[in-house]
Motif scaffolding. Structure first.
Motif, PDB file in Angstrom:
ATOM      1  N   ALA A 285       0.816  -1.212   0.000  1.00  0.00           N
ATOM      2  CA  ALA A 285       0.000   0.000   0.000  1.00  0.00           C
ATOM      3  C   ALA A 285       0.849   1.262   0.000  1.00  0.00           C
ATOM      4  O   ALA A 285       0.372   2.338  -0.366  1.00  0.00           O
ATOM      5  N   PHE A 286       2.115   1.127   0.391  1.00  0.00           N
ATOM      6  CA  PHE A 286       2.981   2.290   0.586  1.00  0.00           C
ATOM      7  C   PHE A 286       4.255   2.235  -0.252  1.00  0.00           C
ATOM      8  O   PHE A 286       5.139   3.083  -0.078  1.00  0.00           O
ATOM      9  N   GLY A 287       4.352   1.253  -1.133  1.00  0.00           N
ATOM     10  CA  GLY A 287       5.561   1.086  -1.934  1.00  0.00           C
ATOM     11  C   GLY A 287       5.918  -0.377  -2.057  1.00  0.00           C
ATOM     12  O   GLY A 287       5.058  -1.216  -2.312  1.00  0.00           O
ATOM     13  N   PRO A 288       7.195  -0.727  -1.831  1.00  0.00           N
ATOM     14  CA  PRO A 288       7.628  -2.113  -2.000  1.00  0.00           C
ATOM     15  C   PRO A 288       6.997  -3.067  -0.992  1.00  0.00           C
ATOM     16  O   PRO A 288       6.614  -2.680   0.119  1.00  0.00           O
ATOM     17  N   SER A 289       6.926  -4.323  -1.384  1.00  0.00           N
ATOM     18  CA  SER A 289       6.479  -5.387  -0.487  1.00  0.00           C
ATOM     19  C   SER A 289       7.553  -5.661   0.559  1.00  0.00           C
ATOM     20  O   SER A 289       8.716  -5.306   0.391  1.00  0.00           O
ATOM     21  N   GLY A 290       7.132  -6.301   1.661  1.00  0.00           N
ATOM     22  CA  GLY A 290       8.093  -6.703   2.674  1.00  0.00           C
ATOM     23  C   GLY A 290       7.965  -5.964   3.987  1.00  0.00           C
ATOM     24  O   GLY A 290       8.819  -6.112   4.872  1.00  0.00           O
ATOM     25  N   TYR A 291       6.884  -5.185   4.134  1.00  0.00           N
ATOM     26  CA  TYR A 291       6.729  -4.363   5.330  1.00  0.00           C
ATOM     27  C   TYR A 291       5.273  -4.414   5.800  1.00  0.00           C
ATOM     28  O   TYR A 291       4.362  -4.734   5.031  1.00  0.00           O
ATOM     29  N   LEU A 292       5.068  -4.075   7.065  1.00  0.00           N
ATOM     30  CA  LEU A 292       3.727  -3.957   7.619  1.00  0.00           C
ATOM     31  C   LEU A 292       3.630  -2.647   8.388  1.00  0.00           C
ATOM     32  O   LEU A 292       4.533  -2.308   9.153  1.00  0.00           O
ATOM     33  N   ARG A 293       2.527  -1.925   8.174  1.00  0.00           N
ATOM     34  CA  ARG A 293       2.286  -0.717   8.971  1.00  0.00           C
ATOM     35  C   ARG A 293       1.259  -1.036  10.043  1.00  0.00           C
ATOM     36  O   ARG A 293       0.199  -1.596   9.768  1.00  0.00           O
ATOM     37  N   LEU A 294       1.606  -0.623  11.274  1.00  0.00           N
ATOM     38  CA  LEU A 294       0.694  -0.803  12.395  1.00  0.00           C
ATOM     39  C   LEU A 294       0.492   0.542  13.081  1.00  0.00           C
ATOM     40  O   LEU A 294       1.458   1.198  13.471  1.00  0.00           O
ATOM     41  N   SER A 295      -0.743   0.964  13.213  1.00  0.00           N
ATOM     42  CA  SER A 295      -1.050   2.187  13.941  1.00  0.00           C
ATOM     43  C   SER A 295      -1.149   1.878  15.427  1.00  0.00           C
ATOM     44  O   SER A 295      -1.765   0.884  15.827  1.00  0.00           O
ATOM     45  N   TYR A 296      -0.541   2.748  16.243  1.00  0.00           N
ATOM     46  CA  TYR A 296      -0.693   2.570  17.683  1.00  0.00           C
ATOM     47  C   TYR A 296      -1.664   3.609  18.265  1.00  0.00           C
ATOM     48  O   TYR A 296      -1.647   3.891  19.469  1.00  0.00           O
ATOM     49  N   ALA A 297      -2.546   4.133  17.421  1.00  0.00           N
ATOM     50  CA  ALA A 297      -3.577   5.057  17.888  1.00  0.00           C
ATOM     51  C   ALA A 297      -4.835   4.274  18.263  1.00  0.00           C
ATOM     52  O   ALA A 297      -5.919   4.494  17.728  1.00  0.00           O
ATOM     53  N   LEU A 298      -4.669   3.324  19.144  1.00  0.00           N
ATOM     54  CA  LEU A 298      -5.795   2.539  19.643  1.00  0.00           C
ATOM     55  C   LEU A 298      -5.566   2.271  21.123  1.00  0.00           C
ATOM     56  O   LEU A 298      -4.481   2.541  21.644  1.00  0.00           O
ATOM     57  N   GLY A 299      -6.574   1.769  21.797  1.00  0.00           N
ATOM     58  CA  GLY A 299      -6.491   1.591  23.239  1.00  0.00           C
ATOM     59  C   GLY A 299      -5.367   0.675  23.675  1.00  0.00           C
ATOM     60  O   GLY A 299      -4.965  -0.240  22.950  1.00  0.00           O
ATOM     61  N   ASP A 300      -4.867   0.901  24.902  1.00  0.00           N
ATOM     62  CA  ASP A 300      -3.745   0.128  25.428  1.00  0.00           C
ATOM     63  C   ASP A 300      -4.057  -1.359  25.504  1.00  0.00           C
ATOM     64  O   ASP A 300      -3.207  -2.204  25.185  1.00  0.00           O
ATOM     65  N   ALA A 301      -5.266  -1.701  25.922  1.00  0.00           N
ATOM     66  CA  ALA A 301      -5.628  -3.115  26.071  1.00  0.00           C
ATOM     67  C   ALA A 301      -5.654  -3.813  24.717  1.00  0.00           C
ATOM     68  O   ALA A 301      -5.137  -4.930  24.575  1.00  0.00           O
ATOM     69  N   ASP A 302      -6.253  -3.159  23.713  1.00  0.00           N
ATOM     70  CA  ASP A 302      -6.285  -3.746  22.368  1.00  0.00           C
ATOM     71  C   ASP A 302      -4.881  -3.871  21.804  1.00  0.00           C
ATOM     72  O   ASP A 302      -4.544  -4.871  21.146  1.00  0.00           O
ATOM     73  N   LEU A 303      -4.051  -2.849  22.026  1.00  0.00           N
ATOM     74  CA  LEU A 303      -2.682  -2.916  21.518  1.00  0.00           C
ATOM     75  C   LEU A 303      -1.931  -4.090  22.131  1.00  0.00           C
ATOM     76  O   LEU A 303      -1.275  -4.861  21.412  1.00  0.00           O
ATOM     77  N   ALA A 304      -2.048  -4.254  23.435  1.00  0.00           N
ATOM     78  CA  ALA A 304      -1.345  -5.349  24.105  1.00  0.00           C
ATOM     79  C   ALA A 304      -1.825  -6.700  23.594  1.00  0.00           C
ATOM     80  O   ALA A 304      -1.016  -7.602  23.344  1.00  0.00           O
ATOM     81  N   GLU A 305      -3.121  -6.839  23.422  1.00  0.00           N
ATOM     82  CA  GLU A 305      -3.660  -8.112  22.941  1.00  0.00           C
ATOM     83  C   GLU A 305      -3.244  -8.359  21.494  1.00  0.00           C
ATOM     84  O   GLU A 305      -2.882  -9.482  21.118  1.00  0.00           O
ATOM     85  N   GLY A 306      -3.278  -7.304  20.684  1.00  0.00           N
ATOM     86  CA  GLY A 306      -2.914  -7.475  19.280  1.00  0.00           C
ATOM     87  C   GLY A 306      -1.467  -7.875  19.091  1.00  0.00           C
ATOM     88  O   GLY A 306      -1.163  -8.798  18.314  1.00  0.00           O
TER      89      GLY A 306
END
Length: 411
Positions: free
Chosen positions: A378-399
């Motif tokens: 979505a952002f250029g070459p393959s081989g990477y993952l973007r993860l947003s950390y603009a979500l709740g602490d509990a969801d982030l920890a579980e994810g």
């Protein structure tokens, strides 16, 4: 009336213009929509796809909108370029935050930052004009460039460079058709922030080359580790009137759904873009404009409070990702994204599959552990993952826990 079989045989290529038919769907919005649909169906999906704060819009901004909705004058058309009082406030805010002096007549209020992006390129580019696009890039930039008839030229900087392009790379990519340099700091999707010296060096190079610079500054207030935001418009006076600044209230004030952005540029460019907007959408909705007026005229208390949470989540996410064998994630110093290098995981066996691309890996992660991430494609070459950390602490920890446990099984 039912369409005949012969009509149904026609491909969309014959029914939709090539110009619009070639546009790809926003990958980030697609991932977010799929995650939300799965959650609505009762699936315990953790979504790292959306680039929006999980905080409510500050109450004083909402109050301003409510009050505006009660005033009949805001029930009517207003100037296509924006309410005069908002354009004045944006000019004052720009001077306050960037040290960049502009007249209100140089401000065009747009329907979110995306319209500012599109109208800037539509106004500046003729068919075949090239735009240097530091890569990884936000997914909308190349689509807006192509829709305007331009040619995006990717200039890639990987994790070994901190996802920051340099002048040598830009010089190698420039041609006689190059007209614009796109400059984004802090960056979506990588969170990279250029130092003041890097900003000046790149800006002075662009000025010497006679290029336009379109600079997206929407994450200006989201930096960490005492890293400072530097506006290229302020840092490099030699660029003169060949700078277009893009910004908006979405990220700073948790107002992604309000859809108010703006572009700032020389009078002739802003006038032309305003003419375009007058035919495309007319004025931005007046009630959100008054909400934006309250936002840019008010304190930065809300973003400072959000940054405390973002910083905590940033550190937790990066630490967790770098603990996974086969994942490398430079520490982002801005925005609210982590951009993980997962090239070492590709081709390895995971849950009976061997994903060859980051798109395949992201699909597998969503299917097997119900975590939504955006693949590097979505952002250029393959081989990477973007993860947003603009979500709740509990969801982030579980994810991230799910990601660690799943990716640890790679063989």
């Amino acid at each position: 009336m039912t369409a005949s079989p012969d009509i149904l045989k026609y491909s969309s290529a014959g029914r939709v213009s090539q110009r619009v038919g070639s546009i790809a769907e926003s990958a980030t919005l697609a991932v977010d929509a799929k995650a939300k649909a799965l959650k609505a169906a009762g699936r315990p999906v953790i979504g790292f796809g959306a680039g929006e704060p999980d905080f409510p819009t500050p109450e004083y901004i909402v109050d301003a909108a409510v009050e505006a909705a009660r005033q009949p004058r805001f029930h009517r058309y207003s100037p296509a370029g924006g309410l005069p009082e908002l354009r004045e406030a944006i000019a004052q805010k720009t001077l306050r935050d960037s040290g960049y002096h502009v007249d209100p007549s140089q401000v065009l209020v747009t329907n979110g930052g995306k319209q500012a992006v599109y109208e800037s390129f539509a106004t500046l580019l003729d068919p075949g004009d090239e735009v240097l696009v530091p890569t990884p890039y936000w997914t909308t930039y190349p689509e807006a460039i192509r829709l305007a008839g331009g040619v995006p030229v990717e200039v890639f900087a990987g994790p070994e460079q901190g996802y920051l392009v340099n002048v040598a790379q830009l010089e190698e990519a420039v041609t006689a058709r190059t007209k614009v340099l796109l400059f984004v700091s802090p960056s979506n999707p990588t969170g990279a922030v250029y130092s003041p010296d890097q900003v000046r060096e790149i800006g002075e190079w662009a000025a010497a080359r006679g290029l336009w610079v379109v600079t997206d500054e929407i994450y200006e207030h989201l930096t960490y580790d005492d890293v400072a935001f530097t506006s290229i418009a302020t840092a490099v006076p030699a660029l003169g009137d060949r700078v277009v600044v893009l910004n908006g209230v979405a990220k700073t004030y948790a107002m992604t759904g309000w859809r108010v952005g703006w572009m700032i540029g020389p009078l002739d460019v802003v006038k032309a873009a305003t003419n375009l907007q007058s035919h495309a959408t007319s004025n931005v909705s007046n009630v959100p404009q008054m909400a934006a007026l309250a936002a840019v005229s008010g304190p930065l208390t809300a973003v400072e409070e959000m940054k405390v949470a973002f910083d905590r989540r940033r550190r937790a996410m990066v630490s967790a990702l770098n603990a996974i064998d086969g994942v490398e994630c430079p520490v982002p110093h801005g925005a609210f994204y982590a951009y993980a290098d997962v090239r070492d995981l590709l081709g390895r066996e995971l849950a009976g599959s061997k994903p060859a691309t980051s798109a395949e890996l992201a699909a597998l992660i969503l299917d097997k552990v119900e975590v939504a991430v955006v693949p590097g494609e979505a952002f250029g070459p393959s081989g990477y993952l973007r993860l947003s950390y603009a979500l709740g602490d509990a969801d982030l920890a579980e994810g991230v826990r799910r990601l660690q446990e799943f990716l640890a099984t790679a063989k």
